[in-house]
Scaffold this motif. Structure first.
Motif, short mmCIF file in Angstrom:
data_model
loop_
_atom_site.label_atom_id
_atom_site.label_comp_id
_atom_site.label_asym_id
_atom_site.label_seq_id
_atom_site.Cartn_x
_atom_site.Cartn_y
_atom_site.Cartn_z
N LEU A 21 0.82 -1.21 0.00
CA LEU A 21 0.00 0.00 0.00
C LEU A 21 0.86 1.26 0.00
CD1 LEU A 21 -2.89 -0.95 2.48
CD2 LEU A 21 -2.87 -1.04 -0.03
N VAL A 22 1.96 1.23 0.73
CA VAL A 22 2.86 2.38 0.75
C VAL A 22 3.47 2.59 -0.64
CG1 VAL A 22 4.98 3.34 1.71
CG2 VAL A 22 3.37 2.16 3.20
N GLU B 282 2.20 1.67 -3.52
CA GLU B 282 1.16 2.15 -4.43
C GLU B 282 0.84 3.62 -4.16
OE1 GLU B 282 -1.26 -2.02 -5.25
OE2 GLU B 282 -1.84 -0.74 -3.56
N GLU B 283 0.85 4.00 -2.89
CA GLU B 283 0.63 5.41 -2.54
C GLU B 283 1.76 6.28 -3.11
OE1 GLU B 283 0.06 8.30 1.39
OE2 GLU B 283 0.29 6.12 1.64
N GLU C 73 1.19 6.94 -6.83
CA GLU C 73 0.16 7.97 -7.02
C GLU C 73 0.69 9.35 -6.67
OE1 GLU C 73 -3.27 6.91 -4.82
OE2 GLU C 73 -3.65 5.05 -5.93
N ALA C 74 1.42 9.44 -5.55
CA ALA C 74 1.93 10.74 -5.10
C ALA C 74 2.96 11.30 -6.07
CB ALA C 74 2.52 10.60 -3.70
N LEU D 162 6.97 9.04 2.85
CA LEU D 162 5.86 8.10 2.81
C LEU D 162 6.17 6.84 3.62
CD1 LEU D 162 4.78 8.44 -0.93
CD2 LEU D 162 3.50 9.18 1.08
N GLY E 178 3.99 5.55 6.77
CA GLY E 178 3.39 4.22 6.71
C GLY E 178 3.97 3.24 7.70
#
Length: 468
Positions: A216-217, A219-220, A223-224, A284, A288
């Motif tokens: 998830l980190v 993938e974030e 996006e970021a 990030l 996370g």
């Protein structure tokens, strides 16, 4: 006394005669390299094949040049004139294996020549052999080298060789590549910076809440970083791939990797954007509750144009003429083009041009070298409907229809090499142009990572398990 035109005619006839004797060997090597594709930094057999061929034609070969297992430097001639180098590439691309047919049919190989490097190595090395033989007959002083350059596809090998001093005493460099245009180039391509970000945490059952989920980190982060480029660097391109991202939804992975590259025509902005990616990864990861390790891969500026060499290459290519495709060659390319773009008519550049304005979409690790040593390049055309870095390019690279382009480029390189040996003032002019164009652009030490991995355990790099 011979006139300039008479000397040019003598040089041309001598070079093309020597090259013609080599043509069957060059074509045979096209196929041999294509049938045995090897990943970047793992081109053990491909490098040996070319090095042995050069040695068989009188070149003295230094293997494992610069401490790189698949690099080499082949030399022929005397040191009393210019030192000219031709670059040989021979790596293939993962996931692009295909038979030499106009449809998708993988052969089960780890890689495929979806960028045509099976052509570049033999074509450029063959040009060097022909030029060396012709120069000897014409009594010209100077040294011709072939630099065997690994791992071009990750923009790594030539930068490693640059840092090792392999290019330090070379006066000019010539090379070639397949593209959608035929002719000589003197214009920029893109600067590229790339590296991998390794997020580590704890594995566990996917049904548990509150885990430190590295996927998830990661993938974030994708996006970021995409938002960052849209807002702050809209003129740049961001590319990424997720590696080690898990095997099934019910297992939270303990490690996820993201390989990013930033690219564009403004080197300073590309470098700044990558620094922002590094900073964002740290922030990030901290938010996370996971760890993040940045593993730098490489950095390369785009080409520094050089019209002095570009004009020599264009004149040589014009005397050689454009690729001589047969009707069977064109039929194959039309069929392949239709498979890739069924609603379009095949477009194929069939003339020799000079590209001295505009810019090109790709990045090259010899772009970094071109800011230190004058460099010129010729391209040969493929149909515009056949995508580069695609299985269809692999198919065309393995078919006889793919031969005419690199064969014409090889002749042009051989002729330009001997022309420059016969007129050393060209080399001096190229150097002066480099100095003039690079003023106001201070150079840093060439930046490269993954040195231990790619020289000692490149399989770990491609498995996505490397640590450095």
């Amino acid at each position: 006394m011979e006139t300039t035109n008479e000397l040019q005619a003598l040089v041309t006839s001598t070079v093309l005669e020597e090259w013609a004797a080599l043509e069957p060997e060059i074509a045979q090597l096209f196929r041999a390299q294509w049938e045995d594709p090897e990943l970047p930094a793992m081109e053990y057999r491909s490098a040996v094949r070319l090095a042995d061929w050069l040695a068989g034609h009188g070149f003295t070969v230094e293997r494992q040049a610069g401490g790189l297992p698949t690099a080499f430097v082949a030399r022929c001639g005397s040191g009393s004139g210019p030192v000219l180098a031709l670059l040989a590439e021979f790596d293939a691309l993962p996931g692009l294996d295909n038979d030499a047919l106009p449809f998708r049919r993988p052969l089960g190989k780890p890689a495929g020549h979806g960028c045509g490097h099976n052509h570049i190595g033999p074509a450029n090395a063959g040009a060097a052999i022909a030029a060396a033989k012709a120069s000897r007959r014409l009594g010209l002083a100077g040294e011709i080298r072939v630099i065997g350059c690994p791992a071009e596809e990750i923009l790594w090998g030539k930068i490693a060789l640059l840092r090792a001093g392999i290019f330090s005493d070379i006066n000019a460099i010539l090379t070639s590549h397949g593209d959608y245009q035929t002719g000589a180039l003197s214009r920029p391509c893109q600067s590229v910076v790339s590296g991998e970000f390794v997020f580590t945490g704890e594995s566990g059952h996917g049904g548990q809440a509150g885990q430190r989920n590295v996927l998830l980190v990661a993938e974030e982060m994708v996006e970021a970083v995409s938002r960052l480029f849209d807002e702050r660097y809209p003129e740049l391109l961001l590319r990424h791939v997720l590696r080690q991202a898990g095997v099934m939804p019910s297992i939270t992975p303990s490690e996820t990797r993201v390989w990013f590259s930033a690219r564009g025509f403004d080197y300073g902005k590309v470098r700044s954007s990558y620094d922002d990616i590094v900073l964002m990864s740290q922030n990030l990861a901290r938010e996370g509750g996971v760890a993040c390790r940045h593993q730098f891969i490489s950095e390369s500026r785009g080409y520094l144009p050089n019209d002095t060499i570009g004009r020599v290459l264009h004149a040589a290519y014009s005397r050689v003429g454009p690729p001589k495709w047969s009707s069977e060659d064109l039929s194959f390319m039309e069929e392949l083009s239709w498979i890739c773009s069924p609603d379009e008519q095949m477009e194929l550049d069939r003339d020799v041009h000079y590209f001295g304005s505009g810019a090109d979409y790709y990045g090259q690790d010899d772009g970094e070298v071109s800011w230190r040593v004058p460099l010129g390049r010729v391209n040969w055309a493929y149909p515009k409907q056949v995508p580069i870095h695609h299985w269809a390019w692999t198919a065309l690279s393995g078919h006889k229809a793919g031969h005419a382009g690199p064969l014409s480029a090889s002749q042009a390189l051989a002729l330009a090499t001997v022309t420059m040996l016969a007129s050393p003032d060209i080399v001096h002019g190229a150097r002066n142009e480099l100095i003039s164009r690079s003023q106001g652009h201070p150079l840093t030490e060439p930046q490269i990572g993954a040195m231990e991995t790619l020289t000692s355990n490149p399989a770990a790099f491609w498995a996505g398990t490397w640590i450095e």
